[in-house]
Design a protein around this motif. Structure first.
Motif, PDB file in Angstrom:
ATOM      1  N   ASN A  79      13.420  28.811  45.027  1.00 36.52           N
ATOM      2  CA  ASN A  79      12.173  28.912  45.793  1.00 36.52           C
ATOM      3  C   ASN A  79      11.828  30.366  46.091  1.00 36.52           C
ATOM      4  OD1 ASN A  79      11.907  26.128  45.832  1.00 36.52           O
ATOM      5  ND2 ASN A  79      12.987  25.898  47.780  1.00 36.52           N
ATOM      6  N   LEU A  83       8.540  32.205  44.577  1.00 39.38           N
ATOM      7  CA  LEU A  83       7.587  32.859  45.469  1.00 39.38           C
ATOM      8  C   LEU A  83       7.415  34.322  45.097  1.00 39.38           C
ATOM      9  CD1 LEU A  83       5.786  32.818  47.970  1.00 39.38           C
ATOM     10  CD2 LEU A  83       7.822  33.272  49.357  1.00 39.38           C
ATOM     11  N   GLN A  87       3.999  36.125  43.772  1.00 40.75           N
ATOM     12  CA  GLN A  87       3.411  37.275  44.459  1.00 40.75           C
ATOM     13  C   GLN A  87       3.242  38.458  43.512  1.00 40.75           C
ATOM     14  OE1 GLN A  87       6.188  37.784  47.684  1.00 40.75           O
ATOM     15  NE2 GLN A  87       5.096  36.377  49.042  1.00 40.75           N
TER      16      GLN A  87
END
Length: 256
Positions: A79, A83, A87
């Motif tokens: 995770n 992420l 980004q």
């Protein structure tokens, strides 16, 4: 005499019967002891197997516990990694968009097409335009389109490639909604690679409201026909050869 013989044989039978009874009991006792020994051995084996089963169950429980912990750790790292990648991609895409806008707005990209000047005429019909005069001069990538629009409209940009004396559609952009008039520059959703000699096309499903003049260009057209990727057409089947239309319309990109 027969009676006497029977009386004499009766004690013998009793004696023999009395001798055989202790032998049968002794054998039964031996068998019983043997069975008890076998039973004890089986019980020991069962107990050993039960002990081994308990040990294996403990090992399995510990393995499941460790696996769950590792799964949670991997999920957490996945995770976090997802992420972070998201980004980074978003940041890079924003930087690329800014870079593209800077290049377009400051006329630093290569341009292929008709001169972007205000012209006198426009065509209100649905047209498929094919610019035979302004071919791609060098290989590279196309990033956007520019045109002088007289009225708002919708359009799709096409790339044709010459194959066996035919023009084959090898790419088309998403539909571009033009809501303003005048000189408009807009980027493609994705860039497209082009080769030297590729031909540009522009499809207007509603009205070809791009300004043009006659006598200085070679943009031909088809009425009410959209050429999709994979379809082909012969240049001689295009209309408008005698008009020599020059449109204020072209593409931007980075060419070698």
């Amino acid at each position: 005499m027969l009676r006497n013989l029977c009386l004499l044989s009766l004690p013998c039978i009793l004696v023999l019967s009395g001798c055989q009874t202790p032998i049968n009991v002794h054998e039964l006792e031996k068998r019983n002891q043997s069975l008890q020994q076998q039973l004890a051995i089986k019980k020991n084996k069962i107990q050993a197997l039960e002990t081994e089963r308990q040990q294996l169950q403990k090992a399995l429980n510990e393995s499941n516990r460790v696996r769950k912990i590792i799964g949670k750790e991997k999920s957490s790292r996945f995770n976090e990694s997802t992420l972070l990648r998201s980004q980074v991609r978003r940041f890079l895409q924003e930087q690329i968009d800014v870079y593209k806008s800077f290049l377009v707005n400051n006329n630093l990209l290569d341009y292929v097409g008709g001169e972007l000047v205000k012209r006198k005429q426009y065509d209100g019909r649905s047209l498929m335009l094919v610019d035979l005069k302004n071919e791609i001069p060098r290989a590279g990538v196309l990033t956007g389109v520019a045109a002088w629009f007289v009225k708002p409209t919708q359009m799709t940009v096409k790339v044709f490639r010459k194959i066996d004396n035919k023009l084959v559609v090898v790419w088309e952009s998403h539909q571009l909604n033009i809501s303003k008039t005048g000189l408009i520059k807009t980027r493609f959703h994705v860039t497209v690679g082009v080769e030297k000699g590729d031909v540009l096309g522009y499809y207007f499903p509603q009205a070809a409201t791009v300004a043009f003049d006659k006598g200085t260009g070679d943009t031909r057209y088809l009425q009410h026909r959209n050429l999709r990727p994979g379809s082909s057409i012969s240049p001689s089947s295009l209309e408008g050869e005698d008009q020599q239309r020059a449109y204020s319309l072209g593409v931007y990109g980075l060419l070698q």
